[in-house]
Design a protein around this motif. Structure first.
Motif, PDB file in Angstrom:
ATOM      1  N   GLY A 194      48.169 -63.073  86.112  1.00 53.69           N
ATOM      2  CA  GLY A 194      47.168 -63.492  85.146  1.00 53.69           C
ATOM      3  C   GLY A 194      46.760 -64.954  85.233  1.00 53.69           C
ATOM      4  N   LEU A 195      47.058 -65.580  86.380  1.00 55.30           N
ATOM      5  CA  LEU A 195      46.648 -66.972  86.590  1.00 55.30           C
ATOM      6  C   LEU A 195      45.374 -66.989  87.424  1.00 55.30           C
ATOM      7  CD1 LEU A 195      49.966 -68.755  87.567  1.00 55.30           C
ATOM      8  CD2 LEU A 195      48.349 -69.591  85.861  1.00 55.30           C
ATOM      9  N   LEU A 196      44.343 -67.608  86.922  1.00 56.74           N
ATOM     10  CA  LEU A 196      43.126 -67.694  87.718  1.00 56.74           C
ATOM     11  C   LEU A 196      42.711 -69.147  87.872  1.00 56.74           C
ATOM     12  CD1 LEU A 196      40.077 -65.597  88.062  1.00 56.74           C
ATOM     13  CD2 LEU A 196      39.637 -67.874  87.136  1.00 56.74           C
ATOM     14  N   LEU A 197      42.357 -69.497  89.097  1.00 60.08           N
ATOM     15  CA  LEU A 197      41.864 -70.850  89.362  1.00 60.08           C
ATOM     16  C   LEU A 197      40.370 -70.787  89.647  1.00 60.08           C
ATOM     17  CD1 LEU A 197      42.179 -73.871  90.028  1.00 60.08           C
ATOM     18  CD2 LEU A 197      42.957 -73.221  92.307  1.00 60.08           C
ATOM     19  N   GLY A 198      39.601 -71.472  88.806  1.00 57.78           N
ATOM     20  CA  GLY A 198      38.176 -71.618  89.094  1.00 57.78           C
ATOM     21  C   GLY A 198      38.037 -72.878  89.940  1.00 57.78           C
ATOM     22  N   PHE A 199      37.592 -72.709  91.186  1.00 63.05           N
ATOM     23  CA  PHE A 199      37.659 -73.808  92.143  1.00 63.05           C
ATOM     24  C   PHE A 199      36.605 -74.891  91.907  1.00 63.05           C
ATOM     25  CE2 PHE A 199      39.965 -70.473  94.186  1.00 63.05           C
ATOM     26  CZ  PHE A 199      40.909 -71.097  94.988  1.00 63.05           C
ATOM     27  N   GLN A 200      37.021 -76.123  92.207  1.00 69.05           N
ATOM     28  CA  GLN A 200      36.059 -77.231  92.165  1.00 69.05           C
ATOM     29  C   GLN A 200      35.019 -77.028  93.279  1.00 69.05           C
ATOM     30  OE1 GLN A 200      37.878 -81.133  92.332  1.00 69.05           O
ATOM     31  NE2 GLN A 200      35.932 -82.216  92.143  1.00 69.05           N
ATOM     32  N   TYR A 201      35.517 -76.607  94.446  1.00 71.52           N
ATOM     33  CA  TYR A 201      34.619 -76.333  95.579  1.00 71.52           C
ATOM     34  C   TYR A 201      34.870 -74.923  96.093  1.00 71.52           C
ATOM     35  CZ  TYR A 201      34.486 -81.431  95.451  1.00 71.52           C
ATOM     36  OH  TYR A 201      34.370 -82.725  95.039  1.00 71.52           O
ATOM     37  N   PRO A 202      34.207 -73.911  95.521  1.00 70.18           N
ATOM     38  CA  PRO A 202      34.447 -72.530  95.969  1.00 70.18           C
ATOM     39  C   PRO A 202      34.046 -72.357  97.436  1.00 70.18           C
ATOM     40  CG  PRO A 202      33.259 -72.555  93.870  1.00 70.18           C
ATOM     41  CD  PRO A 202      33.237 -73.955  94.398  1.00 70.18           C
ATOM     42  N   VAL A 203      34.892 -71.665  98.177  1.00 72.36           N
ATOM     43  CA  VAL A 203      34.687 -71.539  99.623  1.00 72.36           C
ATOM     44  C   VAL A 203      33.704 -70.401  99.924  1.00 72.36           C
ATOM     45  CG1 VAL A 203      36.646 -69.964  99.933  1.00 72.36           C
ATOM     46  CG2 VAL A 203      35.945 -71.432 101.814  1.00 72.36           C
ATOM     47  N   GLU A 204      32.990 -70.524 101.027  1.00 72.13           N
ATOM     48  CA  GLU A 204      32.077 -69.463 101.451  1.00 72.13           C
ATOM     49  C   GLU A 204      32.813 -68.471 102.350  1.00 72.13           C
ATOM     50  OE1 GLU A 204      28.489 -71.039 103.139  1.00 72.13           O
ATOM     51  OE2 GLU A 204      28.045 -72.258 101.367  1.00 72.13           O
ATOM     52  N   ILE A 205      32.554 -67.198 102.162  1.00 73.05           N
ATOM     53  CA  ILE A 205      33.159 -66.185 103.042  1.00 73.05           C
ATOM     54  C   ILE A 205      32.046 -65.339 103.647  1.00 73.05           C
ATOM     55  CG2 ILE A 205      34.945 -64.430 103.266  1.00 73.05           C
ATOM     56  CD1 ILE A 205      36.136 -65.339 100.664  1.00 73.05           C
ATOM     57  N   PRO A 206      31.530 -65.729 104.793  1.00 72.12           N
ATOM     58  CA  PRO A 206      30.425 -64.992 105.415  1.00 72.12           C
ATOM     59  C   PRO A 206      30.839 -63.554 105.735  1.00 72.12           C
ATOM     60  CG  PRO A 206      30.764 -67.105 106.507  1.00 72.12           C
ATOM     61  CD  PRO A 206      31.928 -66.905 105.581  1.00 72.12           C
ATOM     62  N   GLY A 207      29.907 -62.641 105.571  1.00 72.32           N
ATOM     63  CA  GLY A 207      30.163 -61.244 105.953  1.00 72.32           C
ATOM     64  C   GLY A 207      30.785 -60.409 104.852  1.00 72.32           C
ATOM     65  N   VAL A 208      31.420 -61.050 103.881  1.00 71.75           N
ATOM     66  CA  VAL A 208      32.046 -60.278 102.807  1.00 71.75           C
ATOM     67  C   VAL A 208      31.146 -60.320 101.579  1.00 71.75           C
ATOM     68  CG1 VAL A 208      34.043 -60.064 101.291  1.00 71.75           C
ATOM     69  CG2 VAL A 208      34.344 -60.790 103.664  1.00 71.75           C
ATOM     70  N   LYS A 209      30.678 -59.150 101.186  1.00 76.17           N
ATOM     71  CA  LYS A 209      29.781 -59.108 100.035  1.00 76.17           C
ATOM     72  C   LYS A 209      30.526 -59.480  98.762  1.00 76.17           C
ATOM     73  CE  LYS A 209      26.462 -55.625 101.442  1.00 76.17           C
ATOM     74  NZ  LYS A 209      25.982 -54.270 101.189  1.00 76.17           N
ATOM     75  N   ASN A 210      29.819 -60.186  97.916  1.00 75.23           N
ATOM     76  CA  ASN A 210      30.366 -60.576  96.628  1.00 75.23           C
ATOM     77  C   ASN A 210      30.941 -59.382  95.870  1.00 75.23           C
ATOM     78  OD1 ASN A 210      30.842 -62.831  95.144  1.00 75.23           O
ATOM     79  ND2 ASN A 210      28.822 -62.937  94.213  1.00 75.23           N
ATOM     80  N   ILE A 211      30.185 -58.308  95.865  1.00 73.16           N
ATOM     81  CA  ILE A 211      30.615 -57.143  95.088  1.00 73.16           C
ATOM     82  C   ILE A 211      31.899 -56.563  95.659  1.00 73.16           C
ATOM     83  CG2 ILE A 211      29.161 -55.529  96.408  1.00 73.16           C
ATOM     84  CD1 ILE A 211      28.871 -54.250  93.395  1.00 73.16           C
ATOM     85  N   TYR A 212      32.047 -56.696  96.958  1.00 71.98           N
ATOM     86  CA  TYR A 212      33.226 -56.155  97.602  1.00 71.98           C
ATOM     87  C   TYR A 212      34.463 -56.959  97.214  1.00 71.98           C
ATOM     88  CZ  TYR A 212      35.930 -53.676 100.997  1.00 71.98           C
ATOM     89  OH  TYR A 212      36.881 -52.891 101.565  1.00 71.98           O
ATOM     90  N   LEU A 213      34.295 -58.278  97.184  1.00 71.37           N
ATOM     91  CA  LEU A 213      35.406 -59.139  96.771  1.00 71.37           C
ATOM     92  C   LEU A 213      35.803 -58.838  95.324  1.00 71.37           C
ATOM     93  CD1 LEU A 213      37.179 -61.798  97.451  1.00 71.37           C
ATOM     94  CD2 LEU A 213      35.515 -62.912  95.986  1.00 71.37           C
ATOM     95  N   LEU A 214      34.802 -58.699  94.461  1.00 71.35           N
ATOM     96  CA  LEU A 214      35.065 -58.425  93.049  1.00 71.35           C
ATOM     97  C   LEU A 214      35.866 -57.133  92.884  1.00 71.35           C
ATOM     98  CD1 LEU A 214      31.561 -59.269  91.507  1.00 71.35           C
ATOM     99  CD2 LEU A 214      33.679 -60.531  91.135  1.00 71.35           C
ATOM    100  N   LYS A 215      35.431 -56.116  93.609  1.00 70.21           N
ATOM    101  CA  LYS A 215      36.082 -54.827  93.485  1.00 70.21           C
ATOM    102  C   LYS A 215      37.505 -54.874  94.049  1.00 70.21           C
ATOM    103  CE  LYS A 215      35.182 -49.966  93.985  1.00 70.21           C
ATOM    104  NZ  LYS A 215      34.464 -48.924  94.696  1.00 70.21           N
ATOM    105  N   ALA A 216      37.635 -55.513  95.208  1.00 69.96           N
ATOM    106  CA  ALA A 216      38.961 -55.600  95.828  1.00 69.96           C
ATOM    107  C   ALA A 216      39.917 -56.369  94.918  1.00 69.96           C
ATOM    108  CB  ALA A 216      38.860 -56.273  97.194  1.00 69.96           C
ATOM    109  N   ALA A 217      39.417 -57.442  94.315  1.00 68.86           N
ATOM    110  CA  ALA A 217      40.263 -58.259  93.451  1.00 68.86           C
ATOM    111  C   ALA A 217      40.674 -57.478  92.202  1.00 68.86           C
ATOM    112  CB  ALA A 217      39.531 -59.539  93.062  1.00 68.86           C
TER     113      ALA A 217
END
Ligand SMILES: Nc1ncnc2c1ncn2[C@@H]1O[C@H](COP(=O)(O)OP(=O)(O)OP(=O)(O)O)[C@@H](O)[C@H]1O
Ligand SMILES: [Mg+2]
Lengths: 480, 250
Positions: B79-102
């Protein structure tokens, strides 16, 4: 055999080691004219075929092994190889799945290979494999109704000599290169497909092939012909890891597409890459070429390559027909000490020809990977177009990726575009994903699959799923 | 909920945190302020488990568990979440896919089933609407080509979906326009509850106008030099950090 029984078989504990000691019908190591005559005789070939082989052999004798590829391997002793060994008899093969290496079965499971195919892939004797015989028969009937010929190359030489004479070696001539000449002299296995004018092959030629894939040979030769307006989708190889006592593999694939024909050739290859030091891995030297002979013909190569200690392979298209189209979509993954030198050649000869190249290379561990692409535009290829996208993804600090794009442009109206990127799975990206609760392994898989999706979407559906799983298995433990 | 005790952290031989202690209870919102380079991002990154940082002494516990013994993903799953100062880019991975996987990874860790696709889509659409983000963001690669403000909104979108117990938000307000600031603040406030807590790093009082903190801490040179309530932030805004430095040196 009922599915439940099959499942039980799979679940049953592995109780004893299984050692095979098979006296196979093998010629002694070495290559000379008598060995070639022996092979031709064994295959029941006509005299002209033997002459064809001998002709190739004489050319081979004068050739030198190519050394320009970005590869390192100890010299191959061509006189130390046995060039013929008869297929295993059913009684020499494992009689059921519990005689099969459980590790292999575990991998099949991870790859999601359907239960009924696992036994066949593991080389279990045919009558122990449920349904495979009847499945094959159904296929044959359906294909026969459509007028499609699909058989082994040896059978084709005996049964359809006119077609063989007309097409064999017309795309990859006997003396094309060192490995092609060797293959032409000694090939023993492979497939033949002929789709007559106007016919769309009623099924993907995949399942059938996979069931028989356990016996892939050392020197395979495949010839696919699509007449005018004919279409076929052919799938070679399988995701299951294949071991083979034969270290050297030198295959040839020839595709011929006449007017308005379309051939889609997909490969998923997972040869044994060898142990951590690359020992025992397969050397895979392949010549694959398509001849888009007819106007508006189209050939599409899609490949996912994960295995082999060494891969040397450049599926190519000769775009001769007006407005013909060539495509190449490739994902190559190397890990451990694997070396791969792959790419494609698009030779634009006809007017208005088009080609697309999408190559994705992933290197992990200590592996080395090179992409070598040639786009050649001939003087008559007015308005020809090529688009090349070539991306490399590195995992860790010890792997390498090299890109060698070659362009020879002989017509000023042509358009050639090349884009290339190299990226690395960064610590920051992994940290980000893990911080959202995703495991490191899943994060790597997610990034890798995202990287490859342009190619995966070109694969037949079921295979795309397996290919994804295959990548994940290949890269297990690549990080950390 | 979160207990940091006498934490010493070194990066490449330099000591960045020099005996930092901090207690965050459920239901509370803490703001951390302090000069550039004082160690604010380091603190939240160490709690999240970033590997370049070496904890030389001290302890971190979260709900009684020793955080330093947990893998990065375990901390997230707890239950620990870090909202990053500089969020990293992940080319090729769709946002929705990351959300679902997480989301599914966290559900799995809690022993729950994967979320059914229609339910997931409904949930995401809801959160997206809340953040006033266009649905096209779901189909784009994670953070790739996002503007600075869009990246920050995307962090809050993830937070809303994952519903962490403790959200550590590192300069979530930087790069946001006035309207976006309000949306982000609404997002954070919507998550405030008796069971949850928020730890916000910020340089500006403005964010605190929207998200009222229960405590404000000033981090100077690797230690918490001063703590107070929301009025401390106002005082810092008008007087700067100098006086805190002098006070703590005295
Ligand atoms: N990986 C690293 N290598 C070397 N030094 C580092 C590293 N990470 C942080 N530092 C140093 O640690 C110190 C604290 O950095 P940190 O990012 O925690 O500061 P901050 O308080 O968040 O600053 P800001 O307000 O500018 O965001 C800085 O001096 C920074 O240069
Ligand atoms: Mg910072």
């Amino acid at each position: 055999m009922a599915t439940e029984e099959m499942e039980q078989l799979v679940r049953r504990e592995y109780t004893q080691g299984f050692v095979t000691d098979i006296e196979s019908d093998t010629v002694p190591p070495g290559l000379d004219e008598s060995v070639i005559a022996f092979i031709s005789e064994k295959k029941g070939e006509p005299e002209w075929m033997l002459q064809w082989r001998l002709d190739a052999y004489h050319q081979w004798l004068k050739m030198k092994e190519p050394s320009w590829a970005h590869l390192n391997y100890p010299p191959i002793d061509y006189q130390g190889i046995s060039y013929y060994s008869a297929p295993k008899k059913p009684e020499d093969r494992p009689q059921s799945l519990d005689e099969v290496d459980p590790k292999l079965l575990e991998t099949y499971e991870k790859l999601g290979i359907p239960l009924h195919e696992r036994a066949a892939l593991a080389g279990v004797a045919v009558d122990a494999v449920f349904d495979s015989v009847s499945v094959t028969t159904t296929f044959k009937e359906k294909l026969g109704e459509a007028g499609v010929i699909f058989c082994s190359i040896s059978e084709a030489i005996r049964e359809y000599p006119e077609l063989i004479k007309k097409y064999l070696g017309t795309v990859v001539p006997q003396g094309d290169n060192f490995f092609a000449a060797l293959n032409s002299a000694v090939f023993t296995d492979g497939s033949f497909v002929f789709v007559p004018e106007g016919v769309t092959c009623p099924m993907e030629l995949s399942t059938y092939f996979r069931i028989n894939a356990a016996n892939t040979g050392q020197f395979e030769r495949t010839l696919i012909i699509c007449e005018k307006q004919a279409q076929v989708s052919y799938l070679e190889g399988c995701t299951a890891p294949q071991r083979d006592e034969n270290q050297l593999h030198a295959a040839i694939v020839e595709l011929v597409a006449l007017e308005d024909a379309y051939i889609k050739y997909s490969t998923v290859q997972n040869w044994y890459p060898g142990d951590e030091d690359g020992k025992g891995g397969i050397y895979n030297f392949v010549t694959k070429r398509a001849d888009c002979r007819g106007d508006r013909s189209k050939v599409s190569w899609t490949q996912v390559e994960t295995g082999s200690a060494i891969t040397w392979k450049y599926p190519s298209c000769l775009l001769r027909g007006k407005d013909s189209v060539g495509e190449f979509y490739s994902v190559a993954v190397t890990n451990g000490r694997q070396q791969a030198d792959t790419g494609t050649k698009m030779i634009h000869i006809g007017e208005g020809t088009k080609s697309t190249i999408v190559s994705k290379g992933i290197s992990a561990g200590n592996s080395e990977q090179s992409y070598r692409g040639l786009v050649k535009i001939g003087p008559r290829a007015k308005g020809a177009r090529n688009f090349t996208q070539c991306d490399s993804l590195l995992i860790g600090d010890r792997s390498g990726a090299h890109t060698f794009p070659y362009q020879e442009i002989g017509n000023s109206t042509a358009t050639v575009e090349h884009e290339a990127t190299t990226s690395k799975i960064g610590e920051d990206q992994l940290f980000y994903c893990r911080q959202r609760g995703i495991s490191e392994e899943d994060a790597v898989n997610m990034i890798v699959n995202g990287f490859c999706k342009d190619v995966f979407q070109e694969l037949p559906m079921e295979f795309a799923v397996e290919a994804e799983a295959l990548l994940n298995v290949t890269l297990e433990g690549a990080v950390g | 909920m979160l207990e940091v005790k006498d934490l010493h952290v070194t990066v490449e031989g330099n000591e960045i945190l020099k005996g930092l202690s901090l207690t965050v209870n459920a239901g509370e919102v803490h703001a951390i302020m302090g000069p550039n380079g004082s160690g604010k991002s380091t603190l939240s990154a160490v709690i999240a488990g970033k590997e370049d940082y070496e904890v030389t002494s001290g302890s971190i516990t979260f709900e009684g568990r020793d955080v330093l013994e947990m893998e990065i993903e375990e901390r997230a799953q707890a239950g620990l979440l870090l909202g990053f100062q500089y969020p990293v880019e992940i080319p090729g991975v769709k946002n929705i896919y990351l959300l679902k996987a997480a989301l599914n990874a966290q559900r799995k860790a809690r022993g729950e089933n994967e979320i059914p696709a229609p339910e997931f889509m409904k949930l995401v659409r809801e959160k997206l609407a809340f953040m006033k983000m266009d649905a096209s963001f779901l189909q784009r690669a994670v953070n790739e080509g996002f503007s600075g403000g869009e990246k920050k909104r995307n962090e809050i979108l993830q937070m809303l979906l994952l519903e962490p117990k403790l959200a550590m938000l590192d300069e979530i307000d930087s790069g946001l326009d006035i309207d976006a600031m309000k949306i982000v603040a609404d997002g954070v406030n919507s998550l405030r509850s008796e069971e949850r807590a928020v730890l916000m790093v910020t340089h500006y009082q403005r964010l605190l106008d929207y998200i009222t903190p229960d405590y404000v801490h000033v981090l100077v040179d690797g230690r918490i030099a001063k703590s107070g309530d929301k009025s401390l932030a106002l005082e810092l805004e008008s007087r700067g950090y100098e006086w805190v430095l002098e006070e703590s040196a005295a």
